[in-house]
Scaffold this motif. Structure first.
Motif, short mmCIF file in Angstrom:
data_model
loop_
_atom_site.label_atom_id
_atom_site.label_comp_id
_atom_site.label_asym_id
_atom_site.label_seq_id
_atom_site.Cartn_x
_atom_site.Cartn_y
_atom_site.Cartn_z
N PRO A 198 12.76 -8.76 10.13
CA PRO A 198 12.44 -8.02 8.91
C PRO A 198 13.63 -7.25 8.34
O PRO A 198 13.59 -6.80 7.20
CB PRO A 198 11.33 -7.04 9.36
CG PRO A 198 10.85 -7.55 10.68
CD PRO A 198 12.02 -8.26 11.30
N THR A 199 14.68 -7.10 9.14
CA THR A 199 15.86 -6.34 8.69
C THR A 199 16.98 -7.24 8.19
O THR A 199 18.10 -6.76 7.95
CB THR A 199 16.41 -5.47 9.84
OG1 THR A 199 17.08 -6.30 10.81
CG2 THR A 199 15.31 -4.68 10.53
N ASN A 223 15.51 -3.03 21.70
CA ASN A 223 14.22 -2.36 21.87
C ASN A 223 14.12 -1.05 21.09
O ASN A 223 13.03 -0.67 20.64
CB ASN A 223 13.95 -2.10 23.35
CG ASN A 223 13.58 -3.37 24.11
OD1 ASN A 223 12.88 -4.23 23.58
ND2 ASN A 223 14.06 -3.49 25.33
N GLN A 224 15.25 -0.37 20.91
CA GLN A 224 15.20 0.93 20.23
C GLN A 224 14.74 0.82 18.78
O GLN A 224 14.31 1.80 18.18
CB GLN A 224 16.58 1.59 20.29
CG GLN A 224 17.66 0.88 19.46
CD GLN A 224 19.04 1.37 19.76
OE1 GLN A 224 19.69 0.95 20.74
NE2 GLN A 224 19.54 2.29 18.94
N PHE A 225 14.81 -0.41 18.22
CA PHE A 225 14.40 -0.61 16.83
C PHE A 225 13.05 -1.31 16.72
O PHE A 225 12.61 -1.68 15.62
CB PHE A 225 15.46 -1.43 16.08
CG PHE A 225 16.81 -0.78 16.05
CD1 PHE A 225 17.01 0.42 15.37
CD2 PHE A 225 17.88 -1.35 16.72
CE1 PHE A 225 18.26 1.03 15.35
CE2 PHE A 225 19.14 -0.76 16.70
CZ PHE A 225 19.32 0.44 16.02
N LEU A 226 12.37 -1.51 17.86
CA LEU A 226 11.08 -2.19 17.88
C LEU A 226 10.02 -1.30 18.51
O LEU A 226 10.32 -0.27 19.10
CB LEU A 226 11.19 -3.50 18.66
CG LEU A 226 12.10 -4.59 18.09
CD1 LEU A 226 12.29 -5.71 19.10
CD2 LEU A 226 11.54 -5.13 16.78
N TRP A 265 6.93 -9.43 23.48
CA TRP A 265 6.48 -8.23 24.20
C TRP A 265 7.39 -7.05 23.87
O TRP A 265 8.50 -7.21 23.39
CB TRP A 265 6.49 -8.47 25.71
CG TRP A 265 5.60 -7.50 26.43
CD1 TRP A 265 5.95 -6.35 27.05
CD2 TRP A 265 4.19 -7.59 26.54
NE1 TRP A 265 4.85 -5.71 27.55
CE2 TRP A 265 3.74 -6.46 27.25
CE3 TRP A 265 3.24 -8.53 26.10
CZ2 TRP A 265 2.40 -6.23 27.54
CZ3 TRP A 265 1.91 -8.31 26.40
CH2 TRP A 265 1.50 -7.17 27.10
N PHE A 266 6.85 -5.86 24.10
CA PHE A 266 7.68 -4.65 24.01
C PHE A 266 7.47 -3.81 25.25
O PHE A 266 6.32 -3.48 25.58
CB PHE A 266 7.33 -3.82 22.76
CG PHE A 266 8.16 -2.56 22.67
CD1 PHE A 266 9.43 -2.61 22.12
CD2 PHE A 266 7.70 -1.36 23.19
CE1 PHE A 266 10.22 -1.46 22.07
CE2 PHE A 266 8.47 -0.22 23.15
CZ PHE A 266 9.74 -0.27 22.58
N PRO A 267 8.59 -3.49 25.94
CA PRO A 267 9.95 -3.96 25.70
C PRO A 267 10.10 -5.44 26.03
O PRO A 267 9.34 -5.97 26.85
CB PRO A 267 10.79 -3.08 26.61
CG PRO A 267 9.87 -2.66 27.70
CD PRO A 267 8.50 -2.54 27.09
#
Length: 436
Positions: A36-37, A96-99, A133-135
């Motif tokens: 999306p970015t 991960n810091q942006f999700l 998945w997150f993370p």
């Protein structure tokens, strides 16, 4: 014409008609990796100066235009398919810091909606990839938000309440098609060496035990079983990468090998490249074909001075026997990313027709074995496979750069799926000086 001959021709026509009706088609799609970015922070791009085209860049994950265009292209080619195999990795290669869990779910939901809009009424058998998945990569072995939410998102496709519960337990399920073929969707991210939550487990979420029960029940009632998952077992070439933990790789291969007679094919993603392999039976005879579809995303891996070769976006249409599940053929479609960006219009073309490219009558285990033998003996046929591996992105460049060791690794990866056996095969070929 005699009455007997006329009746014979009618019977033949009817027989041919029945055979035709048993042939169906399905799409295999994988690794959309929607970013999306892309038009803002470009967080998936792993090169400092990507060429930002409207359909993406070889160093970046997919802008929405590419994802949506790929689905529309599939519908334009063949909308009335029996089903779609969707082998995961919808989320981009973003730190991960942006999700977060909600964003990951939104991305999967957006692609789900696009598939439902273009293929109304067509069942989609989806499975989660390691980036969904997150993370990322860290799939747990108990119920969690993304298992539950994805199961509900795909409830219309999965259907059965018991299978919904299986998905909520660990992202796996099974379903029977209207023609009697059994589809098994597996969560092989459990066996992926990047999942640190399963490092010390013997059977994450009980999936091995569940799979053996499903396969044994299918054997008892005479069903054929098509397996689909995200991460493939075996050795990825080029790169000589074994994705699975060693013990899980062995355990998975032993289990499916035991039931090879009822498994006409296994379908995977994750590699981003086009791959064809064959799991042999214990006696060395052809067992199960393994089809690894290339990705929609054109994203290239890069670390330091090392990187993967560029590859074009791709989707795959498979012709199969609706009752036995045996693959009869597939047509590999692709977008020439450079040409499409320059023209500001997409152009999806046929890269190749598998049966014609490998000169086989179908894609059964016996025919894939013949194709593998041809590639092992005929440099020209292996060269075609190497070109297909990157979805025709590099012309002859990749082929020309593939030396004798590289060719030995390709050949050995077709049927040697464990590290030690693979290495021994490569060593043996190099000593024999049979290729080059």
């Amino acid at each position: 014409m005699s009455c007997h001959r006329l009746l014979g021709l009618v019977a033949l026509d009817l027989a041919l008609g029945v055979a035709t009706l048993e042939q169906g088609q399905f799409w295999h799609i994988t690794d959309h990796h929607f970013d999306p970015t892309y038009w803002s922070e470009m967080r998936s791009c792993n090169d400092k100066v990507p060429v930002r085209g409207i359909y993406g860049d070889y160093w970046c994950d997919s802008p929405w235009r590419l994802v949506n265009d790929s689905v529309a292209a599939m519908a334009n080619v063949k909308r009335d398919v029996d089903f779609i195999l969707w082998t995961g990795d919808n989320v981009a290669h973003i730190k991960n810091q942006f999700l977060n869990q909600s964003l990951n779910l939104e991305i999967t939901e957006k692609i789900t909606d696009a598939l439902k809009a273009e293929f109304p009424g067509v069942p989609v058998y989806g499975i989660m990839g390691n980036h969904d998945w997150f993370p990322a990569n860290q799939f747990p072995v108990q119920q969690a938000f993304l298992y539950n939410a994805t199961a509900e998102l795909w409830r219309d496709w999965i259907g059965d309440n018991q299978q919904i519960e299986n998905f909520k337990k660990g992202g796996f399920y099974t379903i029977r098609t209207t023609k009697g073929l059994r589809i098994v969707g597996l969560n092989t991210v459990f066996y992926y060496a990047a999942d640190k939550l399963t490092t010390n487990l013997t059977d994450p979420a009980g999936q091995f035990a569940w799979l053996e029960e499903v396969l044994q029940n299918a054997t008892n009632v005479g069903e054929k079983v098509m397996l689909t998952a995200h991460v493939p077992p075996g050795i990825k070439v080029p790169g000589k990468v074994q994705w699975f933990y060693e013990r899980f790789n062995t355990k998975f291969l032993d289990l499916v090998q035991k039931y090879a007679d009822i498994i006409p094919g296994m379908y995977f993603g994750h590699d981003h490249a086009d791959g064809l392999k064959l799991l042999l039976k214990k006696d060395g005879t052809p067992g199960i074909p393994m089809f690894i579809a290339p990705s929609v995303t054109p994203w290239r891996y890069k670390s330091g001075t090392e990187s993967d070769d560029p590859h074009n976006p791709a989707v795959r249409l498979v012709k199969y026997d609706q009752k036995t599940g045996e693959a009869l053929d597939f047509i590999q479609y692709y977008m020439n990313l450079t040409e499409s960006n320059e023209a500001n219009a997409s152009s999806w073309k046929v890269a190749y027709d598998a049966s014609k490219a490998y000169q086989v009558k179908d894609l059964s285990a016996a025919s894939v074995s013949m194709a593998v033998k041809q590639m092992s003996k005929d440099k020209y046929v292996l060269d075609k496979y190497i070109r297909f591996n990157t979805v025709l992105a590099n012309g002859n460049t990749t082929v020309n750069e593939c030396d004798a060791t590289c060719r030995a690794e390709y050949i050995c990866s077709f049927t040697h799926h464990e590290g030690e056996k693979f290495n021994s095969c490569v060593t043996g070929l190099m000593k024999g000086v049979l290729i080059g």
